[in-house]
Design a protein around this motif. Structure first.
Motif, PDB file in Angstrom:
ATOM      1  N   ALA A 169      12.672 125.470  30.006  1.00  0.00           N
ATOM      2  CA  ALA A 169      11.966 124.368  30.645  1.00  0.00           C
ATOM      3  C   ALA A 169      12.550 124.045  32.013  1.00  0.00           C
ATOM      4  N   ALA A 170      12.977 125.083  32.709  1.00  0.00           N
ATOM      5  CA  ALA A 170      13.659 124.862  33.987  1.00  0.00           C
ATOM      6  C   ALA A 170      12.797 124.073  34.961  1.00  0.00           C
ATOM      7  N   GLY A 171      11.529 124.446  35.090  1.00  0.00           N
ATOM      8  CA  GLY A 171      10.658 123.789  36.065  1.00  0.00           C
ATOM      9  C   GLY A 171      10.557 122.283  35.861  1.00  0.00           C
ATOM     10  N   CYS A 188      19.201 114.565  28.959  1.00  0.00           N
ATOM     11  CA  CYS A 188      19.085 114.416  27.506  1.00  0.00           C
ATOM     12  C   CYS A 188      18.045 115.376  26.926  1.00  0.00           C
ATOM     13  N   MET A 189      16.959 115.594  27.654  1.00  0.00           N
ATOM     14  CA  MET A 189      15.960 116.568  27.187  1.00  0.00           C
ATOM     15  C   MET A 189      16.584 117.959  27.131  1.00  0.00           C
ATOM     16  N   ARG A 199      13.246 114.431  14.859  1.00  0.00           N
ATOM     17  CA  ARG A 199      14.676 114.669  15.114  1.00  0.00           C
ATOM     18  C   ARG A 199      14.954 114.743  16.601  1.00  0.00           C
ATOM     19  N   GLY A 200      14.008 115.340  17.310  1.00  0.00           N
ATOM     20  CA  GLY A 200      14.152 115.402  18.766  1.00  0.00           C
ATOM     21  C   GLY A 200      14.209 114.001  19.353  1.00  0.00           C
ATOM     22  N   ARG A 210      19.764 108.718  20.907  1.00  0.00           N
ATOM     23  CA  ARG A 210      21.234 108.644  20.894  1.00  0.00           C
ATOM     24  C   ARG A 210      21.803 108.985  22.257  1.00  0.00           C
ATOM     25  N   CYS A 211      21.208 110.013  22.849  1.00  0.00           N
ATOM     26  CA  CYS A 211      21.704 110.453  24.154  1.00  0.00           C
ATOM     27  C   CYS A 211      21.406 109.432  25.245  1.00  0.00           C
ATOM     28  N   LEU A 212      20.229 108.809  25.151  1.00  0.00           N
ATOM     29  CA  LEU A 212      19.813 107.891  26.227  1.00  0.00           C
ATOM     30  C   LEU A 212      20.523 106.547  26.142  1.00  0.00           C
ATOM     31  N   SER A 213      20.953 106.171  24.904  1.00  0.00           N
ATOM     32  CA  SER A 213      21.480 104.791  24.801  1.00  0.00           C
ATOM     33  C   SER A 213      23.006 104.755  24.958  1.00  0.00           C
TER      34      SER A 213
END
Lengths: 231, 182
Positions: free
Chosen positions: B111-113, B130-131, B172-173, B179-182
Protein backbone atom coordinates in the motif's frame (compact mmCIF):
# COMPACT_ATOMS: atom_id res chain seq x y z
CA UNK A 1 -30.87 -1.95 26.62
CA UNK A 2 -28.76 -3.78 29.20
CA UNK A 3 -26.62 -5.54 26.61
CA UNK A 4 -25.33 -2.23 25.34
CA UNK A 5 -23.70 -1.46 28.68
CA UNK A 6 -20.82 -3.80 27.81
CA UNK A 7 -17.88 -1.48 27.00
CA UNK A 8 -16.26 -3.99 24.65
CA UNK A 9 -19.44 -4.38 22.68
CA UNK A 10 -19.87 -0.61 22.52
CA UNK A 11 -16.33 -0.14 21.27
CA UNK A 12 -16.84 -2.82 18.65
CA UNK A 13 -20.13 -1.38 17.44
CA UNK A 14 -18.62 2.10 17.16
CA UNK A 15 -15.71 0.69 15.14
CA UNK A 16 -18.07 -1.34 12.93
CA UNK A 17 -20.19 1.73 12.30
CA UNK A 18 -17.28 3.90 11.22
CA UNK A 19 -15.44 1.22 9.24
CA UNK A 20 -18.58 0.55 7.22
CA UNK A 21 -18.72 -3.05 8.41
CA UNK A 22 -22.12 -2.32 9.95
CA UNK A 23 -24.78 -2.07 7.30
CA UNK A 24 -28.45 -1.59 6.53
CA UNK A 25 -30.86 -2.13 9.38
CA UNK A 26 -28.10 -2.60 11.94
CA UNK A 27 -26.74 0.81 10.99
CA UNK A 28 -30.09 2.47 11.49
CA UNK A 29 -30.65 0.74 14.82
CA UNK A 30 -27.22 1.90 15.94
CA UNK A 31 -28.07 5.47 14.92
CA UNK A 32 -31.14 5.14 17.12
CA UNK A 33 -28.93 4.06 20.03
CA UNK A 34 -26.53 6.92 19.39
CA UNK A 35 -29.39 9.39 19.51
CA UNK A 36 -29.84 8.64 23.19
CA UNK A 37 -26.24 7.99 24.15
CA UNK A 38 -23.69 10.80 24.13
CA UNK A 39 -20.75 8.63 25.11
CA UNK A 40 -21.43 6.34 22.15
CA UNK A 41 -21.52 9.39 19.88
CA UNK A 42 -18.25 10.50 21.41
CA UNK A 43 -16.62 7.14 20.58
CA UNK A 44 -17.91 7.30 17.04
CA UNK A 45 -16.63 10.84 16.59
CA UNK A 46 -13.17 9.85 17.82
CA UNK A 47 -13.08 7.05 15.28
CA UNK A 48 -14.26 9.37 12.53
CA UNK A 49 -11.56 11.89 13.38
CA UNK A 50 -8.98 9.17 12.88
CA UNK A 51 -10.32 7.07 10.06
CA UNK A 52 -11.93 9.70 7.83
CA UNK A 53 -8.46 10.97 6.97
CA UNK A 54 -8.43 8.04 4.55
CA UNK A 55 -10.27 10.41 2.25
CA UNK A 56 -6.87 11.86 1.33
CA UNK A 57 -5.84 8.58 -0.29
CA UNK A 58 -8.40 8.87 -3.08
CA UNK A 59 -7.05 10.67 -6.15
CA UNK A 60 -8.83 14.05 -6.23
CA UNK A 61 -11.33 14.64 -8.99
CA UNK A 62 -12.38 18.13 -10.02
CA UNK A 63 -16.17 18.42 -10.04
CA UNK A 64 -17.81 20.05 -13.07
CA UNK A 65 -18.13 23.82 -12.69
CA UNK A 66 -21.94 23.57 -12.72
CA UNK A 67 -21.82 22.20 -9.16
CA UNK A 68 -20.28 25.37 -7.75
CA UNK A 69 -22.59 27.52 -9.86
CA UNK A 70 -25.60 25.72 -8.40
CA UNK A 71 -24.29 26.10 -4.84
CA UNK A 72 -23.54 29.78 -5.34
CA UNK A 73 -26.96 30.39 -6.87
CA UNK A 74 -28.78 28.72 -4.02
CA UNK A 75 -26.85 30.72 -1.47
CA UNK A 76 -27.74 33.98 -3.19
CA UNK A 77 -31.40 33.13 -3.42
CA UNK A 78 -31.41 32.79 0.35
CA UNK A 79 -34.35 30.44 0.15
CA UNK A 80 -34.47 27.29 2.21
CA UNK A 81 -33.06 24.29 0.44
CA UNK A 82 -35.75 22.07 -0.97
CA UNK A 83 -36.55 19.58 1.69
CA UNK A 84 -36.42 16.10 0.38
CA UNK A 85 -37.97 13.09 1.92
CA UNK A 86 -35.74 10.17 1.31
CA UNK A 87 -37.90 7.23 2.02
CA UNK A 88 -35.74 4.37 3.16
CA UNK A 89 -37.99 1.61 1.99
CA UNK A 90 -39.91 -0.83 4.07
CA UNK A 91 -37.18 -3.01 5.50
CA UNK A 92 -34.81 -2.27 8.27
CA UNK A 93 -36.37 0.10 10.68
CA UNK A 94 -38.37 -2.54 12.46
CA UNK A 95 -36.92 -1.39 15.75
CA UNK A 96 -38.85 1.84 15.45
CA UNK A 97 -41.84 0.30 13.82
CA UNK A 98 -42.28 -2.28 16.54
CA UNK A 99 -41.42 0.26 19.17
CA UNK A 100 -44.28 0.48 21.63
CA UNK A 101 -45.32 3.50 23.58
CA UNK A 102 -43.71 1.82 26.59
CA UNK A 103 -40.38 1.61 24.83
CA UNK A 104 -40.77 5.18 23.65
CA UNK A 105 -41.32 6.19 27.26
CA UNK A 106 -38.22 4.20 28.22
CA UNK A 107 -36.27 6.05 25.56
CA UNK A 108 -37.49 9.31 27.01
CA UNK A 109 -36.32 8.22 30.44
CA UNK A 110 -32.89 7.40 29.07
CA UNK A 111 -32.73 10.74 27.36
CA UNK A 112 -33.56 12.53 30.58
CA UNK A 113 -31.28 10.49 32.85
CA UNK A 114 -28.35 10.13 30.50
CA UNK A 115 -26.99 13.70 30.59
CA UNK A 116 -26.20 13.34 34.29
CA UNK A 117 -23.71 10.59 33.67
CA UNK A 118 -22.30 11.59 30.36
CA UNK A 119 -19.31 13.42 29.15
CA UNK A 120 -20.38 17.04 29.31
CA UNK A 121 -18.17 18.02 26.44
CA UNK A 122 -19.97 15.64 24.09
CA UNK A 123 -21.94 17.28 21.34
CA UNK A 124 -25.52 17.83 22.40
CA UNK A 125 -28.26 16.20 20.43
CA UNK A 126 -31.91 17.01 20.56
CA UNK A 127 -34.51 14.32 20.89
CA UNK A 128 -38.30 14.45 20.92
CA UNK A 129 -41.04 11.83 21.04
CA UNK A 130 -44.29 13.10 19.55
CA UNK A 131 -47.52 11.78 20.99
CA UNK A 132 -51.15 11.97 20.01
CA UNK A 133 -53.62 13.66 22.33
CA UNK A 134 -54.38 10.17 23.66
CA UNK A 135 -50.75 9.80 24.72
CA UNK A 136 -49.79 7.37 21.98
CA UNK A 137 -46.15 7.76 20.89
CA UNK A 138 -46.11 8.10 17.10
CA UNK A 139 -42.85 9.74 16.03
CA UNK A 140 -39.34 9.84 17.39
CA UNK A 141 -37.18 12.72 16.25
CA UNK A 142 -33.55 13.46 16.79
CA UNK A 143 -31.44 16.32 15.53
CA UNK A 144 -27.68 16.09 15.31
CA UNK A 145 -25.07 18.81 15.55
CA UNK A 146 -24.85 19.18 11.78
CA UNK A 147 -28.41 20.51 11.73
CA UNK A 148 -29.96 17.39 10.32
CA UNK A 149 -33.15 16.05 11.79
CA UNK A 150 -34.14 12.40 11.59
CA UNK A 151 -37.83 11.67 11.93
CA UNK A 152 -38.85 8.04 12.46
CA UNK A 153 -42.43 6.88 12.48
CA UNK A 154 -43.17 4.35 15.22
CA UNK A 155 -46.06 3.00 13.19
CA UNK A 156 -47.63 3.73 9.84
CA UNK A 157 -49.34 7.12 9.87
CA UNK A 158 -50.99 6.65 6.48
CA UNK A 159 -54.40 6.15 8.05
CA UNK A 160 -54.04 9.14 10.33
CA UNK A 161 -52.90 11.35 7.43
CA UNK A 162 -55.85 10.21 5.32
CA UNK A 163 -54.49 11.79 2.16
CA UNK A 164 -53.15 14.90 3.91
CA UNK A 165 -49.51 15.88 4.21
CA UNK A 166 -47.91 15.63 7.66
CA UNK A 167 -46.13 18.91 8.33
CA UNK A 168 -43.66 19.23 11.18
CA UNK A 169 -43.50 22.52 13.09
CA UNK A 170 -41.32 24.05 15.71
CA UNK A 171 -43.83 25.65 18.10
CA UNK A 172 -42.09 28.32 20.20
CA UNK A 173 -44.14 29.20 23.29
CA UNK A 174 -46.02 32.39 22.52
CA UNK A 175 -44.49 32.61 19.04
CA UNK A 176 -45.46 31.67 15.52
CA UNK A 177 -44.87 28.07 14.45
CA UNK A 178 -41.97 27.56 12.03
CA UNK A 179 -42.30 24.87 9.38
CA UNK A 180 -39.56 22.22 9.49
CA UNK A 181 -40.81 20.29 6.48
CA UNK A 182 -43.03 17.43 5.47
CA UNK A 183 -42.73 14.03 7.07
CA UNK A 184 -43.32 10.70 5.35
CA UNK A 185 -46.23 8.70 6.75
CA UNK A 186 -44.02 5.66 7.05
CA UNK A 187 -40.34 5.15 7.77
CA UNK A 188 -37.65 7.73 8.08
CA UNK A 189 -37.56 11.33 6.87
CA UNK A 190 -34.43 13.41 6.99
CA UNK A 191 -34.86 17.17 7.23
CA UNK A 192 -32.52 20.12 7.42
CA UNK A 193 -33.32 22.45 10.29
CA UNK A 194 -33.74 26.01 8.99
CA UNK A 195 -31.61 28.67 10.70
CA UNK A 196 -34.79 30.38 11.90
CA UNK A 197 -35.70 27.32 13.96
CA UNK A 198 -32.40 26.78 15.73
CA UNK A 199 -33.97 27.08 19.18
CA UNK A 200 -36.59 24.35 19.29
CA UNK A 201 -38.60 23.71 22.46
CA UNK A 202 -41.74 22.02 21.30
CA UNK A 203 -42.60 20.22 18.06
CA UNK A 204 -45.92 19.35 16.51
CA UNK A 205 -47.40 17.77 13.41
CA UNK A 206 -50.39 19.25 11.61
CA UNK A 207 -52.47 17.83 8.77
CA UNK A 208 -52.05 19.96 5.66
CA UNK A 209 -53.01 19.84 2.00
CA UNK A 210 -50.64 17.80 -0.18
CA UNK A 211 -47.47 19.83 -0.63
CA UNK A 212 -47.78 21.45 2.79
CA UNK A 213 -49.44 24.48 4.32
CA UNK A 214 -50.06 27.14 1.68
CA UNK A 215 -49.89 29.94 4.26
CA UNK A 216 -46.68 29.04 6.07
CA UNK A 217 -48.64 28.46 9.26
CA UNK A 218 -50.56 25.35 10.34
CA UNK A 219 -53.97 25.32 8.66
CA UNK A 220 -55.18 21.87 9.74
CA UNK A 221 -55.49 20.16 13.11
CA UNK A 222 -52.36 19.49 15.18
CA UNK A 223 -52.44 15.72 15.61
CA UNK A 224 -49.36 15.19 17.78
CA UNK A 225 -46.90 17.19 19.86
CA UNK A 226 -43.82 16.63 21.99
CA UNK A 227 -41.17 18.52 23.93
CA UNK A 228 -37.58 18.75 22.73
CA UNK A 229 -34.98 17.38 25.11
CA UNK A 230 -31.23 17.66 25.02
CA UNK A 231 -29.35 14.43 25.27
CA UNK B 1 -4.33 21.11 -1.11
CA UNK B 2 -2.27 23.07 1.43
CA UNK B 3 -1.07 20.95 4.28
CA UNK B 4 -2.60 23.14 6.90
CA UNK B 5 -5.78 21.79 8.49
CA UNK B 6 -6.13 24.97 10.58
CA UNK B 7 -6.72 26.89 7.41
CA UNK B 8 -9.83 24.83 6.68
CA UNK B 9 -11.02 25.42 10.26
CA UNK B 10 -10.70 29.15 9.71
CA UNK B 11 -12.57 29.01 6.44
CA UNK B 12 -15.48 27.17 8.06
CA UNK B 13 -15.52 29.73 10.86
CA UNK B 14 -15.68 32.50 8.27
CA UNK B 15 -18.54 30.69 6.53
CA UNK B 16 -20.37 30.88 9.86
CA UNK B 17 -20.07 34.66 9.57
CA UNK B 18 -21.61 34.57 6.12
CA UNK B 19 -18.45 35.19 4.09
CA UNK B 20 -19.14 33.59 0.76
CA UNK B 21 -15.54 33.98 -0.40
CA UNK B 22 -14.56 31.63 2.42
CA UNK B 23 -16.99 29.00 1.18
CA UNK B 24 -15.61 29.40 -2.32
CA UNK B 25 -12.08 28.81 -1.12
CA UNK B 26 -13.19 25.92 1.07
CA UNK B 27 -14.85 24.43 -1.98
CA UNK B 28 -11.81 24.96 -4.16
CA UNK B 29 -9.56 23.25 -1.61
CA UNK B 30 -11.74 20.37 -0.52
CA UNK B 31 -14.37 19.68 -3.20
CA UNK B 32 -12.07 17.63 -5.46
CA UNK B 33 -11.37 15.29 -2.54
CA UNK B 34 -14.95 15.13 -1.35
CA UNK B 35 -16.24 14.68 -4.89
CA UNK B 36 -13.82 11.82 -5.53
CA UNK B 37 -14.89 10.27 -2.23
CA UNK B 38 -18.61 10.52 -3.04
CA UNK B 39 -18.05 9.17 -6.55
CA UNK B 40 -16.07 6.30 -5.02
CA UNK B 41 -18.90 5.34 -2.66
CA UNK B 42 -21.77 5.87 -5.10
CA UNK B 43 -19.89 4.80 -8.23
CA UNK B 44 -21.99 7.31 -10.18
CA UNK B 45 -20.68 10.75 -11.06
CA UNK B 46 -24.01 12.53 -11.48
CA UNK B 47 -25.24 11.45 -8.07
CA UNK B 48 -21.90 12.44 -6.58
CA UNK B 49 -22.52 15.93 -7.98
CA UNK B 50 -25.89 16.02 -6.27
CA UNK B 51 -24.35 14.92 -2.98
CA UNK B 52 -21.54 17.47 -3.28
CA UNK B 53 -23.97 20.31 -3.95
CA UNK B 54 -26.23 19.40 -1.02
CA UNK B 55 -23.26 18.84 1.25
CA UNK B 56 -21.79 22.27 0.59
CA UNK B 57 -25.13 23.94 1.19
CA UNK B 58 -25.29 22.03 4.45
CA UNK B 59 -21.71 23.08 5.31
CA UNK B 60 -22.63 26.71 4.60
CA UNK B 61 -25.82 26.64 6.65
CA UNK B 62 -24.35 24.69 9.55
CA UNK B 63 -20.89 26.23 9.69
CA UNK B 64 -21.66 27.74 13.09
CA UNK B 65 -22.12 24.23 14.49
CA UNK B 66 -18.60 23.21 13.55
CA UNK B 67 -16.24 23.00 16.49
CA UNK B 68 -12.53 22.87 15.75
CA UNK B 69 -11.87 21.44 19.21
CA UNK B 70 -14.10 18.49 18.57
CA UNK B 71 -13.59 17.63 14.94
CA UNK B 72 -11.11 18.27 12.21
CA UNK B 73 -12.52 20.32 9.37
CA UNK B 74 -12.07 17.61 6.79
CA UNK B 75 -13.56 14.98 9.08
CA UNK B 76 -16.60 17.14 9.66
CA UNK B 77 -17.14 17.69 5.94
CA UNK B 78 -16.42 14.05 5.11
CA UNK B 79 -19.01 13.02 7.69
CA UNK B 80 -21.64 15.16 5.96
CA UNK B 81 -20.75 13.78 2.53
CA UNK B 82 -20.55 10.16 3.63
CA UNK B 83 -23.90 10.23 5.42
CA UNK B 84 -25.57 11.73 2.37
CA UNK B 85 -24.04 9.02 0.21
CA UNK B 86 -25.25 6.31 2.56
CA UNK B 87 -28.75 7.81 2.50
CA UNK B 88 -28.68 7.72 -1.27
CA UNK B 89 -27.60 4.10 -1.31
CA UNK B 90 -30.67 3.30 0.77
CA UNK B 91 -33.08 4.89 -1.69
CA UNK B 92 -35.48 2.22 -2.87
CA UNK B 93 -34.59 1.07 -6.34
CA UNK B 94 -31.09 2.51 -6.21
CA UNK B 95 -28.83 0.37 -8.31
CA UNK B 96 -25.17 0.66 -7.68
CA UNK B 97 -22.69 -0.31 -10.36
CA UNK B 98 -20.11 -2.93 -9.44
CA UNK B 99 -16.89 -1.69 -7.85
CA UNK B 100 -14.06 -1.23 -10.29
CA UNK B 101 -11.25 -2.76 -8.29
CA UNK B 102 -9.38 0.55 -7.98
CA UNK B 103 -9.24 0.34 -4.19
CA UNK B 104 -8.04 -3.24 -4.28
CA UNK B 105 -5.36 -2.26 -6.74
CA UNK B 106 -4.21 0.89 -4.91
CA UNK B 107 -3.94 -0.84 -1.55
CA UNK B 108 -2.41 -4.08 -2.79
CA UNK B 109 1.17 -5.00 -1.90
CA UNK B 110 2.40 -2.80 0.87
CA UNK B 111 0.00 0.00 0.00
CA UNK B 112 2.92 2.31 -0.67
CA UNK B 113 0.93 4.80 -2.74
CA UNK B 114 -1.98 5.55 -0.39
CA UNK B 115 0.19 5.42 2.74
CA UNK B 116 2.66 7.86 1.21
CA UNK B 117 -0.21 10.23 0.48
CA UNK B 118 -1.24 10.03 4.13
CA UNK B 119 2.33 10.51 5.33
CA UNK B 120 2.71 13.59 3.20
CA UNK B 121 0.13 15.34 5.28
CA UNK B 122 0.70 16.48 8.81
CA UNK B 123 -2.79 15.57 9.98
CA UNK B 124 -2.76 12.00 8.67
CA UNK B 125 0.83 10.93 9.34
CA UNK B 126 -0.12 9.09 12.50
CA UNK B 127 -2.89 7.18 10.71
CA UNK B 128 -0.41 6.21 7.96
CA UNK B 129 2.08 4.86 10.50
CA UNK B 130 -0.61 2.86 12.29
CA UNK B 131 -2.11 1.53 9.05
CA UNK B 132 1.39 0.45 8.01
CA UNK B 133 1.67 -1.66 11.14
CA UNK B 134 -1.42 -3.71 10.27
CA UNK B 135 -1.21 -6.99 8.43
CA UNK B 136 -1.90 -6.31 4.79
CA UNK B 137 -5.11 -8.37 4.79
CA UNK B 138 -6.45 -6.38 7.76
CA UNK B 139 -5.57 -3.12 6.05
CA UNK B 140 -7.18 -4.25 2.83
CA UNK B 141 -10.36 -5.42 4.55
CA UNK B 142 -10.71 -2.07 6.35
CA UNK B 143 -10.26 0.11 3.27
CA UNK B 144 -12.59 -2.03 1.16
CA UNK B 145 -15.18 -1.88 3.89
CA UNK B 146 -14.74 1.89 4.21
CA UNK B 147 -14.65 2.98 0.57
CA UNK B 148 -16.62 0.37 -1.25
CA UNK B 149 -19.21 -0.07 1.52
CA UNK B 150 -19.33 -3.70 0.54
CA UNK B 151 -21.20 -6.37 2.31
CA UNK B 152 -18.76 -8.75 3.88
CA UNK B 153 -19.90 -11.36 1.42
CA UNK B 154 -18.71 -9.20 -1.46
CA UNK B 155 -15.39 -8.56 0.21
CA UNK B 156 -15.07 -12.28 0.89
CA UNK B 157 -15.42 -13.19 -2.75
CA UNK B 158 -12.95 -10.52 -3.80
CA UNK B 159 -10.35 -11.50 -1.26
CA UNK B 160 -11.16 -15.20 -1.74
CA UNK B 161 -11.54 -15.91 1.95
CA UNK B 162 -14.52 -17.03 4.03
CA UNK B 163 -16.92 -14.46 5.38
CA UNK B 164 -16.11 -15.06 9.04
CA UNK B 165 -12.43 -14.59 8.40
CA UNK B 166 -12.89 -11.25 6.65
CA UNK B 167 -15.09 -9.98 9.45
CA UNK B 168 -12.41 -10.76 11.97
CA UNK B 169 -9.80 -9.03 9.76
CA UNK B 170 -11.83 -5.81 9.79
CA UNK B 171 -12.45 -6.03 13.54
CA UNK B 172 -8.97 -7.04 14.58
CA UNK B 173 -7.52 -4.49 12.23
CA UNK B 174 -9.69 -1.77 13.80
CA UNK B 175 -8.77 -2.90 17.33
CA UNK B 176 -5.08 -2.77 16.51
CA UNK B 177 -5.52 0.56 14.82
CA UNK B 178 -7.25 1.94 17.91
CA UNK B 179 -4.45 0.76 20.20
CA UNK B 180 -1.88 2.31 17.94
CA UNK B 181 -3.73 5.60 17.53
CA UNK B 182 -4.53 6.16 21.20
Amino acid sequence: MKTYADPLLRARLAADYVSGAMRGGARRRFEGLMAADASLRHQVREWENDLYLLVWTIPPRTPPSRVWRAISKQIHQKVPVRIRNWSWGLGGIYLWRSCSAVLAAALLAIVVIQPMRENRSAQPQQVAVLQSSQGQALLIIRADASGTMYVNTLESLTKMADGHALELWSMPPGGKPISLGLVATNGLTRLTIPQSASNMKKLGISLEPPGGSPSGLPTGPVVMTGDVLLS
Amino acid sequence: MPDNPRHLDELIQQCAQGREAALEELYRLSAPHLFAFAARILRQGDLAEEVLQESFLSIWRNASRFSAERSQAMTWMTHIVRNRCIDLLRRPGYERPDPDGAILEAWADEAAGPLDLLRDRQDSRRLADCMAQLESKQRMAIVLSFFDDLSHREIASRLSSPLGTIKSWVRRGMERLKRCLS
